[in-house]
Write an enzyme that holds these catalytic residues in place. Structure first.
Site, PDB file in Angstrom:
ATOM      1  N   GLY A  28       0.843  -1.039   0.334  1.00 22.31           N
ATOM      2  CA  GLY A  28      -0.564   0.210  -0.197  1.00 22.31           C
ATOM      3  C   GLY A  28       0.934   1.236  -0.360  1.00 22.31           C
ATOM      4  N   GLY A  30       4.404   1.268  -0.193  1.00 18.58           N
ATOM      5  CA  GLY A  30       5.481   1.262  -1.392  1.00 18.58           C
ATOM      6  C   GLY A  30       4.758   1.124  -2.878  1.00 18.58           C
ATOM      7  CG  ASP A  49       7.086  -6.971  -1.209  1.00 19.83           C
ATOM      8  OD1 ASP A  49       5.962  -8.311  -0.368  1.00 19.83           O
ATOM      9  OD2 ASP A  49       6.205  -6.555  -1.112  1.00 19.83           O
ATOM     10  CG  ASN A  57      -3.055  -6.642  -2.349  1.00 21.05           C
ATOM     11  OD1 ASN A  57      -2.293  -8.024  -3.245  1.00 21.05           O
ATOM     12  ND2 ASN A  57      -3.555  -6.780  -1.195  1.00 21.05           N
ATOM     13  NE  ARG A  60      -3.913  -1.997   0.953  1.00 19.83           N
ATOM     14  CZ  ARG A  60      -4.663  -2.895   1.027  1.00 19.83           C
ATOM     15  NH1 ARG A  60      -6.143  -3.331   0.107  1.00 19.83           N
ATOM     16  NH2 ARG A  60      -4.251  -3.681   1.665  1.00 19.83           N
ATOM     17  CB  SER A  96      12.608 -12.700   2.460  1.00 23.12           C
ATOM     18  OG  SER A  96      12.497 -11.901   4.336  1.00 23.12           O
ATOM     19  NE  ARG A 120       6.123  -5.384  17.256  1.00 22.19           N
ATOM     20  CZ  ARG A 120       5.069  -5.708  17.631  1.00 22.19           C
ATOM     21  NH1 ARG A 120       5.494  -6.407  18.899  1.00 22.19           N
ATOM     22  NH2 ARG A 120       4.186  -5.029  18.182  1.00 22.19           N
ATOM     23  CB  ALA A 122      10.332  -7.055   7.678  1.00 19.30           C
ATOM     24  CB  CYS A 174      -7.941 -22.829  30.691  1.00 22.27           C
ATOM     25  SG  CYS A 174      -7.535 -20.874  32.006  1.00 22.27           S
TER      26      CYS A 174
END
Length: 651
Positions: A28, A30, A49, A57, A60, A96, A120, A122, A174
């Protein structure tokens, strides 16, 4: 007289064509960022990416079209951006950023790095690589109408991990297995069930009744008798859910009766659980089938996904989903596994049906597929305009850096509502590095509470070093005067240690470990604080401030502020330094693309590590605005995490 090229000084405009920059993420933010860069005059860009383009996607991420679905985001973004400026040189990597190939030397090739990430881990990694390479980093993120941009420069500003980020919301096992009280508990249970039946089994995601629940008080003999009061085709045996399903050839009706009748009857035998709670009501397929028609109707108007079906409607959806997923599993062959994806109709249908049936059993109002998807995928609607604003701000901060005006860079918050000065954009002066940050401090150090007699070497490696402290390939040496190697990143060297407890290697209260990650060029000194008093399901705690010396004796432990980190869902690479509680100390960051955080929480982030946000993790980091803007960032406090399509609270 100053010469201008367009709106830029000639010297700055000329430097853009030779400045090599790296864009991490082509989602988005990028896509908007890549378009802005080429139109501004940047001519030497590399973009990386790992994702491929999904239909979701397209609303947007405007560099992509329907014909691109399934293709590499980085490659298509490059091709589309070149149409704006054919003379630009853009290199795309479908990979990656955490791949060891992209080492410190790789980062040193760039004059500037710009993050448009959605998770997070990355973000943490890129932060460390930029610190190691001494390259400026612009961090950014969005969550709905909220956004944030900030600049990170080694030795001058806080890094991404200087400020603590809130642990992603998790729930006691639980509660999920025995006593759900909110729809999110049932949705988490349904996602666990998907993995138990069709995906990778995880012992921490068991969906069967938890007989070890400390609240439960029951007679085992009576339980066994009552739990087997099922019909022959659904007889309950305490075996793994997947094993049971396979033995019954994934018969949807038998599976239904096991999960929603027999297991519920088993729960009812835990008498103490229901003394102050409303007891669950088992469902039985045959009875529902006989009265199914009126219950199949849906309530609500509007789109199909926004309608709530009746109980029988969800029964039929459960049956259809199980049959479809079983067929997909068979097609993949023996030993195959499916991966849950909120955008996969059978997967989403299964979780919607299973979660709603469990909600009904525990007397909760059922939810539409849209609502379940929002919670299960941690979705905050992605706003294209927010991405555009944030991408523009990234370029503006980048121009300051290239002009040599780093001191004029700011952290900028985009809020949903104007502040008292009627401003939506709130600039804040960059804070200096955190003295106790365990990433960018001159000598990173942290204290960890563990039970050395119960913590294995593998747990130390995976849950503490990798998940909590964000290392990729750690090497650990015990400071025992001998230089004992506890963990080696070289394959096979220390695997024999994995199942042993750390105490077997002489690690005790006060021991010190040196953990190195050569890929990140990062060293962390860990002080071990032994304790027998960790809460149930909590494997370790990170003590607040990095100490100046070895940990104090255990009788002083109560005075130390700490944050717990009990499982991988809540693992966050951050320290626990104290963070101001003011409402306007909020820093919003999350990338529009794929945010995954807990569905029920709007995230406000503050981390001793970094002060920036996580797109997919959606977190908000604390930042102190100027006093005349003190109320400006308050609106950002409720921002949730961001996921690719789904935004989660900001980092």
């Amino acid at each position: 007289m100053v010469q201008l090229v367009g709106s830029l000084r000639k010297e700055l405009a000329d430097s853009l064509s030779t400045s090599k920059v790296l864009v991490v993420g082509a989602g988005g933010i990028g896509c908007e960022l890549l378009k802005n860069l080429v139109l501004t005059g940047f001519k030497n860009i590399e973009v990386i990416d790992l994702d491929t383009i999904d239909v979701s996607n397209l609303n947007r991420q405007f560099l992509f079209q329907k014909k691109h679905v399934g293709k590499s985001k980085a490659q298509v973004a490059k091709e589309s951006a070149l149409q704006f400026c054919p003379s630009a040189k853009i290199t795309a990597y479908h990979d990656s950023i955490m791949n060891p190939d992209y080492n410190v030397e790789f980062f040193k090739n760039f004059i500037l790095v710009m993050n448009a990430l959605d998770n997070r881990a990355a973000r943490n990694h890129v932060n460390r690589m930029c610190l190691a390479a001494d390259i400026p980093l612009i961090e950014s993120g969005t969550a709905g109408y909220l956004g944030q941009v900030t600049v990170i420069k080694k030795g001058m500003t806080e890094c991404y991990e200087c400020q603590p980020k809130p642990a992603q919301k998790t729930f006691p096992g639980c509660t999920i297995r025995n006593t759900p009280s909110e729809p999110i508990h049932c949705i988490v249970w349904a996602k666990y069930l998907f993995n138990q039946l069709f995906g990778e089994e995880d012992a921490d995601q068991d969906v069967s009744p938890d007989t070890a629940d400390p609240e439960a008080s029951w007679n085992p003999e009576e339980t066994a008798a009552r739990a087997t009061a099922a019909e022959m085709d659904g007889d309950v045996k305490r075996v793994s859910t997947k094993q049971w399903a396979r033995s019954n050839k994934y018969d949807a009706i038998k599976l239904f009766n096991k999960l929603f009748k027999d297991d519920i009857m088993y729960l009812l035998t835990m008498d103490k659980l229901w003394k102050k709670r409303k007891a669950p009501t088992p469902l039985e397929w045959r009875q529902l089938e006989n009265t199914g028609s009126p219950q199949e109707a849906s309530s609500g108007s509007g789109l199909k996904d926004q309608q709530v079906l009746g109980v029988w409607g969800y029964c039929k959806l459960f049956q259809e989903s199980v049959d479809t997923l079983h067929s997909l599993l068979d097609e993949k062959g023996d030993g195959a596994e499916l991966v849950w994806d909120k955008d996969d109709p059978p997967s989403m249908g299964f979780v919607t049906a299973a979660a709603n049936l469990r909600m009904h059993i525990f007397s909760m109002n059922m939810k539409s597929r849209f609502d379940v998807k929002s919670m299960a995928g941690n979705i905050i609607p992605a706003i294209a305009t927010t991405n555009a604003v944030i991408a523009g701000l990234i370029v503006l901060e980048g121009l300051k850096i290239l002009a040599g005006e780093l001191e004029s860079c700011r952290t900028i918050f985009l809020n949903k509502c104007p502040n008292l000065r009627k401003k939506l954009l709130i600039p804040c002066i960059l804070d200096p590095p955190g003295a106790n940050c365990y990433v960018c401090a001159s000598k990173p150090e942290v204290t960890v509470k563990v039970n050395v007699h119960k913590t294995t070497v593998l747990s130390l490696q995976d849950k503490i070093l990798k998940e909590r402290f964000g290392m990729v390939a750690p090497d650990v040496q015990i400071e025992d005067g001998k230089g004992t190697i506890l963990i080696s990143s070289e394959e096979g060297e220390t695997e024999a240690n994995n199942s042993k407890f750390v105490s077997d290697f002489g690690i005790r209260n006060g021991s010190r470990l040196q953990a190195d990650d050569f890929l990140q060029d990062y060293t962390l000194l860990i002080n071990v604080l032994h304790t027998d008093d960790l809460e149930r399901d909590v494997e370790f705690e990170v003590v607040g401030e990095a100490p100046d010396k070895a940990p104090p004796p255990q009788n002083n432990q109560g005075e130390v502020h700490s944050i717990t980190n009990g499982n991988k869902d809540s693992a966050q690479p951050s320290t626990s330094s104290k963070v101001p509680a003011e409402d306007d100390d909020v820093m919003v960051v999350d990338s529009d693309d794929d945010a995954e955080a807990s569905s029920s929480s709007a995230a406000i982030t503050s981390n001793t590590k970094r002060k920036h946000s996580d797109a997919e993790t959606g977190e908000i980091s604390t930042k102190r605005p100027r006093t005349d803007q003190s109320s400006a960032a308050a609106a950002a406090a409720a921002a949730p995490d961001d996921d690719d399509d789904d935004i989660i609270a900001l980092d």
